[in-house]
Design an enzyme around this catalytic site. Structure first.
Site, PDB file in Angstrom:
ATOM      1  N   ARG A   1       1.405  -0.991  -0.359  1.00  0.00           N
ATOM      2  CA  ARG A   1      -0.239  -0.156  -0.376  1.00  0.00           C
ATOM      3  C   ARG A   1       0.703   1.040  -0.254  1.00  0.00           C
ATOM      4  O   ARG A   1       0.461   2.542  -0.048  1.00  0.00           O
ATOM      5  CB  ARG A   1      -0.983   0.212   1.360  1.00  0.00           C
ATOM      6  CG  ARG A   1      -1.943  -1.039   1.042  1.00  0.00           C
ATOM      7  CD  ARG A   1      -2.908  -1.227   2.276  1.00  0.00           C
ATOM      8  NE  ARG A   1      -3.832  -1.903   1.738  1.00  0.00           N
ATOM      9  CZ  ARG A   1      -5.179  -2.394   2.625  1.00  0.00           C
ATOM     10  NH1 ARG A   1      -4.878  -1.421   3.883  1.00  0.00           N
ATOM     11  NH2 ARG A   1      -5.715  -3.168   2.241  1.00  0.00           N
TER      12      ARG A   1
ATOM     13  N   ARG B   1     -19.708  -1.107   8.445  1.00  0.00           N
ATOM     14  CA  ARG B   1     -19.106  -0.495   9.252  1.00  0.00           C
ATOM     15  C   ARG B   1     -18.917   1.765   8.459  1.00  0.00           C
ATOM     16  O   ARG B   1     -19.564   1.830   7.343  1.00  0.00           O
ATOM     17  CB  ARG B   1     -17.472  -0.189   8.258  1.00  0.00           C
ATOM     18  CG  ARG B   1     -17.539  -2.337   8.734  1.00  0.00           C
ATOM     19  CD  ARG B   1     -15.727  -2.251   8.010  1.00  0.00           C
ATOM     20  NE  ARG B   1     -15.600  -1.999   6.063  1.00  0.00           N
ATOM     21  CZ  ARG B   1     -14.409  -2.486   6.566  1.00  0.00           C
ATOM     22  NH1 ARG B   1     -13.109  -2.347   6.895  1.00  0.00           N
ATOM     23  NH2 ARG B   1     -13.742  -1.566   5.119  1.00  0.00           N
TER      24      ARG B   1
END
Length: 223
Positions: free
Chosen positions: A93, A160
């Site tokens: 990432r 979420r």
């Protein structure tokens, strides 16, 4: 398709871009092992490994987990399957993580799913998660068998906070800022292949055809 050499690939894309569905089709069609960074990190925390405990300590203190800890965790698991072909999802990432992976393994290809942010915003508001396992459902195209419940455990699903409409734009901008340098890193190495579209079913044939050509070429060179 039978591969004649060990294939190592990475799949990238924003949250909600269809990486999970695309990964499942790739591993089924090409016999690769799916390596999810999220699964690896959760397993290490659950098993209380040395690195897992370090990571949990960072998370509990509200700190970002350092790149070197995440890289060591992922690379440790990849080395355990050194003779198997794999598709890595969720890592790297950052450029630092990409460099660590590059130093340990030679990647054959990096698949980037380039899905418009507006499409992703619409998808994420329909996304529900089984928190303990990380399994994700979408009420539009991948609904649970029983509405609101996880297919495996029967436990409740939740939306979420990150998937709520008011936070999605911020997440996508953050992903773009963090990930563009990683894409450029792989673009400069000549292994990045981007696929643009709004529907996984329409992107998949192009990904499949590309991988057939790519892996056939690699296998012929290895023969």
């Amino acid at each position: 398709m039978v591969l004649q050499r060990v294939i190592r690939a990475v799949i990238m894309g924003p949250p909600g871009s269809g990486k999970g569905t695309m990964s499942a089709r790739i591993i089924k069609s090409f016999g690769l092992q799916h390596m999810s960074s999220g699964d690896i990190l959760r397993a290490n925390i659950q098993d209380k490994t040395e690195l897992g405990l370090l990571m949990k300590s960072c998370i509990d203190q509200g700190q970002l987990v350092p790149d070197d800890i995440i890289s060591r965790l992922i690379l440790n698991d990849l080395r355990k399957i050194d003779n198997s072909g794999w598709l890595l999802d969720g890592f790297p990432r950052t450029v630092s993580q990409a460099e660590a992976l590059d130093n340990a393994f030679s990647l054959d290809t990096v698949i980037n799913l380039d899905v418009p942010f507006q499409t992703i915003k619409e998808r994420l508001t329909s996304r529900w998660t089984h928190i303990p396992s990380g399994r994700v459902y979408n009420t539009d195209f991948n609904p649970p068998k029983v509405p609101g419940l996880d297919d495996v455990t029967g436990e409740p699903l939740v939306q979420r906070d990150d998937d709520r409409p008011e936070t999605v734009t911020r997440r996508l901008k953050s992903y773009e800022t963090q990930t563009e340098p990683v894409l450029e890193f792989y673009r400069s190495k000549g292994v990045l292949e981007s696929f643009t579209g709004t529907e996984t079913n329409k992107i998949w044939p192009h990904v499949e055809a590309f991988l057939h050509r790519k892996f056939s070429s690699l296998s012929q060179r290895a023969a």
